[in-house]
Design a protein around this motif. Structure first.
Motif, PDB file in Angstrom:
ATOM      1  N   THR A 162      41.439  41.351  44.178  1.00  0.00           N
ATOM      2  CA  THR A 162      42.679  40.713  44.696  1.00  0.00           C
ATOM      3  C   THR A 162      43.362  40.199  43.172  1.00  0.00           C
ATOM      4  O   THR A 162      43.062  39.890  42.169  1.00  0.00           O
ATOM      5  CB  THR A 162      42.436  39.420  45.579  1.00  0.00           C
ATOM      6  N   ARG A 163      44.826  39.682  43.296  1.00  0.00           N
ATOM      7  CA  ARG A 163      45.404  39.136  42.301  1.00  0.00           C
ATOM      8  C   ARG A 163      45.111  37.735  42.281  1.00  0.00           C
ATOM      9  O   ARG A 163      44.318  37.231  43.209  1.00  0.00           O
ATOM     10  CB  ARG A 163      47.131  39.351  42.930  1.00  0.00           C
ATOM     11  N   ARG A 164      45.543  37.325  41.178  1.00  0.00           N
ATOM     12  CA  ARG A 164      45.174  35.736  40.845  1.00  0.00           C
ATOM     13  C   ARG A 164      43.582  35.642  40.712  1.00  0.00           C
ATOM     14  O   ARG A 164      43.052  34.306  41.112  1.00  0.00           O
ATOM     15  CB  ARG A 164      46.042  34.853  41.803  1.00  0.00           C
ATOM     16  N   SER A 193      40.034  34.676  38.695  1.00  0.00           N
ATOM     17  CA  SER A 193      39.831  34.221  37.532  1.00  0.00           C
ATOM     18  C   SER A 193      39.177  35.168  36.355  1.00  0.00           C
ATOM     19  O   SER A 193      38.473  36.124  36.885  1.00  0.00           O
ATOM     20  CB  SER A 193      38.816  32.765  37.801  1.00  0.00           C
ATOM     21  N   PHE A 194      39.295  34.715  35.122  1.00  0.00           N
ATOM     22  CA  PHE A 194      38.695  35.538  33.991  1.00  0.00           C
ATOM     23  C   PHE A 194      37.180  35.728  34.214  1.00  0.00           C
ATOM     24  O   PHE A 194      36.850  36.850  34.144  1.00  0.00           O
ATOM     25  CB  PHE A 194      38.956  34.914  32.742  1.00  0.00           C
ATOM     26  N   ARG A 195      36.407  34.605  34.504  1.00  0.00           N
ATOM     27  CA  ARG A 195      35.062  34.896  34.780  1.00  0.00           C
ATOM     28  C   ARG A 195      34.519  35.700  36.000  1.00  0.00           C
ATOM     29  O   ARG A 195      33.831  36.659  35.801  1.00  0.00           O
ATOM     30  CB  ARG A 195      34.543  33.378  35.297  1.00  0.00           C
ATOM     31  N   TYR A 196      35.483  35.673  37.055  1.00  0.00           N
ATOM     32  CA  TYR A 196      34.944  36.861  37.996  1.00  0.00           C
ATOM     33  C   TYR A 196      35.310  38.099  37.634  1.00  0.00           C
ATOM     34  O   TYR A 196      34.806  39.167  38.178  1.00  0.00           O
ATOM     35  CB  TYR A 196      35.658  36.330  39.388  1.00  0.00           C
ATOM     36  N   ASN A 232      43.834  49.207  40.435  1.00  0.00           N
ATOM     37  CA  ASN A 232      44.833  48.135  40.407  1.00  0.00           C
ATOM     38  C   ASN A 232      44.331  46.979  41.315  1.00  0.00           C
ATOM     39  O   ASN A 232      43.698  47.300  42.274  1.00  0.00           O
ATOM     40  CB  ASN A 232      46.078  48.417  40.231  1.00  0.00           C
ATOM     41  N   LYS A 233      44.897  45.910  41.040  1.00  0.00           N
ATOM     42  CA  LYS A 233      44.453  44.519  41.945  1.00  0.00           C
ATOM     43  C   LYS A 233      45.430  45.046  43.263  1.00  0.00           C
ATOM     44  O   LYS A 233      46.414  45.424  43.342  1.00  0.00           O
ATOM     45  CB  LYS A 233      45.030  43.406  41.332  1.00  0.00           C
ATOM     46  N   LEU A 276      33.806  48.318  46.632  1.00  0.00           N
ATOM     47  CA  LEU A 276      33.580  47.113  46.300  1.00  0.00           C
ATOM     48  C   LEU A 276      34.806  46.095  46.155  1.00  0.00           C
ATOM     49  O   LEU A 276      35.419  46.533  45.217  1.00  0.00           O
ATOM     50  CB  LEU A 276      32.375  46.917  44.982  1.00  0.00           C
ATOM     51  N   PHE A 277      34.818  45.295  46.718  1.00  0.00           N
ATOM     52  CA  PHE A 277      36.231  44.634  46.889  1.00  0.00           C
ATOM     53  C   PHE A 277      35.750  43.312  46.565  1.00  0.00           C
ATOM     54  O   PHE A 277      35.195  42.236  47.266  1.00  0.00           O
ATOM     55  CB  PHE A 277      36.810  44.716  48.225  1.00  0.00           C
ATOM     56  N   PHE A 278      36.347  42.639  45.285  1.00  0.00           N
ATOM     57  CA  PHE A 278      36.120  41.410  44.895  1.00  0.00           C
ATOM     58  C   PHE A 278      37.549  40.402  45.483  1.00  0.00           C
ATOM     59  O   PHE A 278      38.617  40.611  44.850  1.00  0.00           O
ATOM     60  CB  PHE A 278      35.897  41.161  43.569  1.00  0.00           C
ATOM     61  N   GLU A 279      37.194  39.436  46.350  1.00  0.00           N
ATOM     62  CA  GLU A 279      38.166  38.508  47.023  1.00  0.00           C
ATOM     63  C   GLU A 279      38.139  37.177  46.516  1.00  0.00           C
ATOM     64  O   GLU A 279      37.194  36.622  46.562  1.00  0.00           O
ATOM     65  CB  GLU A 279      38.310  38.652  48.411  1.00  0.00           C
TER      66      GLU A 279
END
Length: 308
Positions: A61-63, A65-68, A86-87, A111-114
């Motif tokens: 997703t957008r926004r 964090s850099f760690r994730y 892209n996001k 694989l979707f990181f939310e």
């Protein structure tokens, strides 16, 4: 100037050179090799074997964090059969948008990181477009850059998957997380291990390199496990299952974790505890004032003795 060769001499030299050079390879087509006459030879067609075209789309997703984001890039390095996109905007209709995106990218899984509120990371693992899909809460994230471990393995090599015995107890623990065999971007050997273990109702992920100590041309015997050691590479993370759906990013609920507590509830409980401390202080002050009013001090007869 030298004399010119006759036309007959040049023709004989060309014929002699053709005899020394090997025969020209016939032209290859989709139906086989062509003869000099232009006819295709069907007996030269090689039997087509099974080719696994499994591909995974990895997006977020957008926004985020850099760690994730670094964790997502570490997983992209571990999966040579994935495609990064892209996001995507996280909305209520993200399921349909992601299914269309997976179809456009010619992938079969996602694989979707939310990321929500810049703090909470949710991981969706979905088989598109028919399902099923799993939603996890990701905790205890440690990327490769943070750990700075000594382990290192080749990029694109296929891992050995190891699961703890707890996965056989309940059907919802039986997960698949691997690289397809004979993929064009994967190496034909194993040099690292993916370890999945269950503790306290969470799935803990570790990545280890298979290290063999040998000197010079000495080789390790096949199956000699005593000379092999495991060196951790990273990343590390913990998956807390929330729900398993029958469809892709939605559908009927097949499993729901009864022990799951959302991060919002945890933060609200922490705020209530802090608010409870302040309320206790206010109550203590009011009790002290009431006690002073109910028990006034007696007047000291020597209080005005030194006043003039």
């Amino acid at each position: 100037m030298g004399k010119k060769r006759k036309h007959s001499e040049t023709e004989s030299a060309v014929i002699a050179n053709k005899e020394e050079i090997a025969e020209e390879r016939p032209k290859r087509t989709l139906l086989g090799f062509k003869d000099s006459n232009g006819d295709a030879k069907e007996h030269d067609i090689a039997p087509a074997g099974f080719r696994n075209k499994e591909k995974v789309l990895v997006t977020c997703t957008r926004r985020i964090s850099f760690r994730y984001r670094h964790l997502m890039l570490n997983l992209v390095d571990l999966l040579p059969h994935c495609k990064k996109d892209n996001k995507v905007e996280s909305k209520n209709s993200k399921g349909t948008a992601l299914n269309e995106l997976v179809e456009l990218k010619s992938c079969s899984s996602c694989l979707f990181f939310e990321c929500r509120k810049g703090k909470d990371l949710y991981l969706w693992m979905a088989k598109c477009p028919n399902g099923p899909s799993v939603k996890f809460l990701v905790n205890a994230v440690h990327t490769k850059e943070e750990l700075k471990l000594t382990g290192n393995h080749l990029k694109g090599s296929r891992p050995i998957l190891t699961f703890s015995s707890n996965f056989d107890q309940n059907p919802h623990w039986k997960l698949i997380f691997g690289i397809p065999k004979d993929h064009r971007k994967s190496k034909p050997y194993h040099d690292h291990v993916f370890v999945f273990s269950i503790a306290d109702g969470h799935i803990w992920f570790r990545n280890y390199q298979i290290s063999c100590t040998h000197f010079g041309t000495q080789k390790v015997d096949r199956g000699d496990l005593e000379k092999m050691t495991l060196v951790e590479v990273g990343p590390r993370f913990c998956l807390n299952p929330i729900k398993i759906f029958g469809g892709s990013f939605g559908g009927p609920t097949l499993f729901e974790n009864p022990f799951y507590v959302s991060p919002n509830q945890i933060r609200s409980l922490a705020k209530r505890q802090k608010a409870g401390k302040y309320a206790k202080k206010v109550k203590a002050k009011t009790r002290r004032k009431m006690h002073e009013l109910e028990n006034p001090l007696e007047v000291d007869e020597f209080a005005d003795m030194w006043k003039e």
